[in-house]
Structure formats: structure tokens, C-alpha cells
Design a protein around this motif. Structure first.
Motif, PDB file in Angstrom:
ATOM      1  N   ALA A 152       0.830  -1.208   0.000  1.00 58.45           N
ATOM      2  CA  ALA A 152       0.000   0.000   0.000  1.00 58.45           C
ATOM      3  C   ALA A 152       0.863   1.255   0.000  1.00 58.45           C
ATOM      4  O   ALA A 152       0.575   2.218  -0.727  1.00 58.45           O
ATOM      5  N   GLU A 153       1.913   1.264   0.805  1.00 50.85           N
ATOM      6  CA  GLU A 153       2.820   2.410   0.831  1.00 50.85           C
ATOM      7  C   GLU A 153       3.503   2.591  -0.518  1.00 50.85           C
ATOM      8  O   GLU A 153       3.642   3.712  -1.015  1.00 50.85           O
ATOM      9  N   PHE A 154       3.915   1.486  -1.109  1.00 51.21           N
ATOM     10  CA  PHE A 154       4.599   1.560  -2.398  1.00 51.21           C
ATOM     11  C   PHE A 154       3.680   2.098  -3.482  1.00 51.21           C
ATOM     12  O   PHE A 154       4.038   3.032  -4.215  1.00 51.21           O
ATOM     13  N   THR A 162      -2.672  -5.675  11.693  1.00 50.96           N
ATOM     14  CA  THR A 162      -2.782  -4.262  11.355  1.00 50.96           C
ATOM     15  C   THR A 162      -2.256  -3.372  12.477  1.00 50.96           C
ATOM     16  O   THR A 162      -1.638  -2.335  12.207  1.00 50.96           O
ATOM     17  N   GLU A 163      -2.454  -3.782  13.713  1.00 45.45           N
ATOM     18  CA  GLU A 163      -1.932  -2.981  14.826  1.00 45.45           C
ATOM     19  C   GLU A 163      -0.409  -3.024  14.886  1.00 45.45           C
ATOM     20  O   GLU A 163       0.216  -2.141  15.480  1.00 45.45           O
ATOM     21  N   HIS A 164       0.202  -4.034  14.277  1.00 45.74           N
ATOM     22  CA  HIS A 164       1.662  -4.134  14.255  1.00 45.74           C
ATOM     23  C   HIS A 164       2.249  -3.673  12.925  1.00 45.74           C
ATOM     24  O   HIS A 164       3.425  -3.929  12.638  1.00 45.74           O
ATOM     25  N   GLY A 165       1.465  -2.993  12.118  1.00 48.80           N
ATOM     26  CA  GLY A 165       1.993  -2.366  10.917  1.00 48.80           C
ATOM     27  C   GLY A 165       1.927  -3.178   9.651  1.00 48.80           C
ATOM     28  O   GLY A 165       2.361  -2.720   8.591  1.00 48.80           O
ATOM     29  N   TYR A 166       1.388  -4.399   9.716  1.00 52.85           N
ATOM     30  CA  TYR A 166       1.285  -5.235   8.522  1.00 52.85           C
ATOM     31  C   TYR A 166       0.033  -4.862   7.728  1.00 52.85           C
ATOM     32  O   TYR A 166      -0.950  -4.372   8.285  1.00 52.85           O
ATOM     33  N   GLU A 167       0.090  -5.114   6.443  1.00 49.82           N
ATOM     34  CA  GLU A 167      -1.055  -4.883   5.568  1.00 49.82           C
ATOM     35  C   GLU A 167      -1.720  -6.219   5.248  1.00 49.82           C
ATOM     36  O   GLU A 167      -1.051  -7.181   4.874  1.00 49.82           O
TER      37      GLU A 167
END
Length: 364
Positions: A122-124, A206-211
Motif C-alpha cells: 500500500a505504501e509503495f 494491522t496494529e503491528h503495521g502489517y497490511e
């Protein structure tokens, strides 16, 4: 890097091979006991779970880049980015797409030592790339939501030898290596069948930054479906995410790397009153992706690289080959300037940037 006609044919063949092997691999999926993420004691299935608060994990503080600084670190934010594709993790591989936990560990350690920093798909796709100056982004992606990707042990920690456990371990030993990745799942994420366990798993990730994002409801070959059924496959999974309290997907990975006959239907559309609109659609192979800032970047067909060695058909299109190739051709690789509000590049590349990115361009 200009792609010759012969290389284009090779890449096309590679995608076909990836699709074929994936079908074989899926037919070998074990049906026995699966590790499950267990909900907290007393948890009951719910139709709706409160959505988690999302906070970027491990993003470095931004700096203000200058032409002199960009030159000093060799910044090239129009360079290529490896988007690595993983499937099952098995102690004993059953198909060429499989990797062992040890193979994953060694590949991630190699990335960390070479200066790569993980970002999510998503960031990419959004061009939201926060990587320290002089470092290189890499996107770690896992298809199919297999139980070997994520499960929690009795203490609520990632179970040993799962993808998340390996990623977390490498990040602990290499502090600059962000513990993030993208998991593209189907209707039973990580082999979990009840909504309480599914919600708990997605909440933890999601709370640990994974998509966690869309891989269609039933791992459908979208090429074989009519447009309405393509949209149904996508929307049904988005509705599951909503029911579980998870964020809506902003990216999708196509099962078997197969685009639907109406290519646009993979990225945007609606079914039964529900809409979707993805910032990135990811294929199944077979070369590094263009930068999201590049003029020719196609967010409706983003290339990935299968994680594998340099044997057989992987001699020239899997991860070991391409990571070595990028080391040998550093001028082709994306190098960050450390400033998320600016895009830095050598002067000879300035004509390749997409117009109106909304970010300040630095040319040196």
C-alpha cells in the motif's frame, strides 16, 4: 533499463510459468491440522468489530533533502524496486513456489545486510515511501493467507517458523529492517474459519503495521470470469474485512497473476451496491517494479519477483537473480533521499518522472 523484445517474451513466459506452478502448488495444499490464531478468552463471534487504529511502524524521521545531499547519498527515486512474492512456508518444500522458514530467514537477512528496508504494498503503490537516505525499499508480499504466514502461540506471540515470526526476528537483530509486509488473503485468512479468530488475527497484524488485503474471495482466476463475477469475487472479500473490523484494501494481488479480460475491473468497480478502488494491482512476476513516481509506472499491473534461487527456470527471473542484478547495476536501483516530501534523481532521469506528483523534485 530498456526491455528488449526478447526479454519481454521471457517475462511473459515467466508469468505463465508462475501461474502454472501456482495451480500445482494449490492442489498440494495440506488439509490436515492448521495452526490457528486463538481469540482472547470469552471472545464471541461478532458481525462487526471496532476497526484498529493504524500507525505506521518503524518509519524513520524525515529529513529535508537538498541537491548536494541527494548527490552525496546517490539518491535515485526513479529506480527499480524489488517486490518479492512468497507463498507457503514449509519445512519440506512440495512445490517450486514453496520456501522453507530457513530460506526466508536467509533471504531477509541478506536484504537487511544489503541496505533494504521493507515497506508495504500500500505504501509503495501510493508513493508513500519512508526509507532512510541511501537505503533501498523492498516490498515483502505473501499470497493466499496460508497458515504458515501467521498464527499466534499460546502466549499471544507469532508462532515459530511463521512468516511474521521470521520477519520479527530479523527486525530485532537488524534494527533498520522494518517489520512490515503485505498479506493478500482469501475468504479464510490464515486457515481460520470462525470470525472471532479471523478478527483477532487481522487486528494483531494491522496494529503491528502489517497490511492485509484482497486476493479475491475464492482465489479465482479472474481471466476466466465475466466482469460481474470478477467484481463479486473482490467485493465479497471486502465485505468480510468490514465485518471483521479490518481496514478496506487499497491493493490487490491477482490470483495466478491473471488479469481479467476487462483490465480495469481489477482496479475499480462495484457489485451489489459496494464499490472498490485500489491504488495498486499486483501481478505474479517477473522483474523489479518501476518506481511509483516513474512516468511509465502502471499501477494496474505492478510486477513482482518470485522468491527463489537461480536454478532451472529461475536462473533469470527469481529473487536471487534480480537482487544480484541490482547489486551489479546500482544505477538502476531505487535509492532513497530520506525525504518523503521530495523526489530526488540524477539530472539525466528528470524527463522520466510523472507530471503533477505533488512532491518537490530535486535534480542533481
Amino acid at each position: 533499463m530498456r526491455v528488449s523484445a526478447s526479454l519481454t517474451r521471457i517475462i511473459g513466459l515467466a508469468n505463465v510459468v508462475v501461474v502454472t506452478v501456482a495451480i500445482i502448488g494449490l492442489s498440494l495444499l495440506p488439509t490436515g491440522a492448521r495452526p490457528h490464531a486463538k481469540p482472547q478468552a470469552g471472545a464471541k463471534p461478532q458481525d462487526t468489530v471496532p476497526a484498529p487504529t493504524l500507525t505506521p511502524v518503524g518509519q524513520p524521521p524525515g529529513i529535508v533533502a537538498t541537491p548536494e545531499f541527494a548527490r552525496q547519498v546517490g539518491a535515485n527515486e526513479l529506480g527499480k524496486v524489488p517486490v518479492l512474492m512468497y507463498h507457503r512456508l514449509l519445512r519440506k518444500r512440495m512445490a517450486s513456489l514453496d520456501r522453507t522458514p530457513d530460506q526466508l530467514m536467509k533471504e531477509l537477512e541478506k536484504l537487511a545486510k544489503r541496505g533494504y528496508v521493507p515497506i508495504t504494498a500500500a505504501e509503495f503503490a501510493a508513493g508513500d515511501i519512508h526509507v532512510p537516505a541511501g537505503k533501498f525499499p523492498v516490498v515483502l508480499t505473501f499470497d493466499d493467507g496460508h497458515p504458515s504466514h501467521f498464527a499466534l502461540d499460546v502466549n499471544g506471540n507469532p508462532a515459530p517458523d511463521t512468516a511474521v515470526a521470521v520477519i520479527q526476528d530479523v527486525a530485532t537483530r537488524y534494527p533498520g529492517f522494518r517489520p512490515v509486509a503485505t498479506f493478500w488473503v482469501n475468504k479464510e485468512p490464515f486457515g481460520l474459519r470462525d470470525h472471532a479468530s479471523q478478527a483477532a488475527a487481522l487486528r494483531w497484524l494491522t496494529e503491528h503495521g502489517y497490511e492485509v488485503a484482497n486476493h479475491t474471495w475464492g482465489h479465482a482466476n479472474l481471466r476466466a470470469l465475466k466482469r460481474k463475477r470478477v467484481r463479486e469475487q473482490i467485493v465479497r472479500l471486502e465485505r468480510l474485512f468490514k465485518k471483521l473490523g479490518a481496514p478496506s484494501s487499497t491493493t490487490i494481488a491477482l490470483p495466478y497473476g491473471a488479469l481479467p479480460r476487462d483490465k480495469k475491473a481489477a482496479r475499480t468497480g462495484s457489485w451489489d451496491g459496494s464499490r472498490y478502488d485500489f491504488s495498486g494491482v499486483f501481478l505474479a512476476g517477473a522483474e523489479p517494479s518501476l518506481s511509483p513516481y516513474a512516468k511509465n509506472f502502471d499501477r494496474g499491473a505492478i510486477q513482482r519477483i518470485q522468491s527463489n534461487g537461480k536454478t532451472g527456470e529461475c536462473r533469470k527471473w527469481c529473487s536471487q537473480y534480480w537482487l544480484d542484478w541490482l547489486d551489479k547495476h546500482p544505477g538502476e536501483r531505487y535509492v532513497s533521499d530520506g525525504d518523503p516530501d521530495r523526489i530526488s534523481m540524477p539530472e539525466e532521469l528528470q524527463g522520466n518522472i510523472v507530471a503533477k506528483r505533488g512532491l518537490q523534485v530535486i535534480v542533481y
